[in-house]
Design a protein around this motif. Sequence first.
Motif, PDB file in Angstrom:
ATOM      1  N   GLN A  65       0.841  -1.174   0.000  1.00  0.00           N
ATOM      2  CA  GLN A  65       0.000   0.000   0.000  1.00  0.00           C
ATOM      3  C   GLN A  65       0.885   1.236   0.000  1.00  0.00           C
ATOM      4  N   TYR A  76      -3.454  10.711  -3.426  1.00  0.00           N
ATOM      5  CA  TYR A  76      -4.099   9.453  -3.821  1.00  0.00           C
ATOM      6  C   TYR A  76      -3.493   8.358  -2.955  1.00  0.00           C
ATOM      7  N   SER A  77      -4.181   7.244  -2.891  1.00  0.00           N
ATOM      8  CA  SER A  77      -3.630   6.075  -2.196  1.00  0.00           C
ATOM      9  C   SER A  77      -3.842   4.859  -3.077  1.00  0.00           C
ATOM     10  N   TRP A  78      -3.152   3.779  -2.768  1.00  0.00           N
ATOM     11  CA  TRP A  78      -3.287   2.548  -3.535  1.00  0.00           C
ATOM     12  C   TRP A  78      -3.055   1.333  -2.649  1.00  0.00           C
ATOM     13  N   HIS A  79      -3.576   0.220  -3.112  1.00  0.00           N
ATOM     14  CA  HIS A  79      -3.332  -1.086  -2.495  1.00  0.00           C
ATOM     15  C   HIS A  79      -3.153  -2.070  -3.635  1.00  0.00           C
ATOM     16  N   GLY A  80      -2.170  -2.938  -3.526  1.00  0.00           N
ATOM     17  CA  GLY A  80      -1.925  -3.866  -4.617  1.00  0.00           C
ATOM     18  C   GLY A  80      -1.399  -5.207  -4.153  1.00  0.00           C
ATOM     19  N   VAL A  99      -3.056  -3.210  -9.071  1.00  0.00           N
ATOM     20  CA  VAL A  99      -3.115  -2.166  -8.061  1.00  0.00           C
ATOM     21  C   VAL A  99      -4.443  -1.426  -8.201  1.00  0.00           C
ATOM     22  N   PHE A 101      -6.591   2.048  -6.875  1.00  0.00           N
ATOM     23  CA  PHE A 101      -6.354   3.398  -6.385  1.00  0.00           C
ATOM     24  C   PHE A 101      -7.602   3.993  -5.755  1.00  0.00           C
ATOM     25  N   GLU A 102      -7.375   5.068  -4.979  1.00  0.00           N
ATOM     26  CA  GLU A 102      -8.468   5.880  -4.452  1.00  0.00           C
ATOM     27  C   GLU A 102      -7.976   7.308  -4.298  1.00  0.00           C
ATOM     28  N   LEU A 111      -8.477   7.685 -11.409  1.00  0.00           N
ATOM     29  CA  LEU A 111      -7.937   6.462 -10.802  1.00  0.00           C
ATOM     30  C   LEU A 111      -8.993   5.656 -10.055  1.00  0.00           C
TER      31      LEU A 111
END
Length: 136
Positions: A65, A76-80, A99, A101-102, A111
Amino acid sequence: MLGNQIVTQTTEDTGRRVLATTDGVPPVVEVSFEATGEVLGVGVKEFATYESQVRSDGTLFGEGQGVGMSERGETYSWHGSGLGRFTGPGGAMAWRGAVFFESQSESFAQLNDTVGLFEYDTDGGGTGKVTVHEWK
């Protein structure tokens, strides 16, 4: 369908640690890194952490993350998740995965409904390169 490249960044590891070792189970290794580059053509700096574990066939499974910020302060943030393999001495690796995004920022709103497919290659010396293509 695989679409446009939406992320291009270079990375530098900022820390590594072993999280757990138990009888017969490979250790979980945590890597934190900083990245600089572009997301949707906007200059960004990112901070991220992923955990990986060697699987019985020698490949790696990892989850991570991160959070990024543009030069104007938009975030922005992400998790993958992804699969990796060792590619050379010193822990060089090649990762491939997805991945998610938010973001609430206008520059990164696209995204929110994009799945990203990433390629992340590291040199074993703490530096790497990541690219992400949209998948819609």
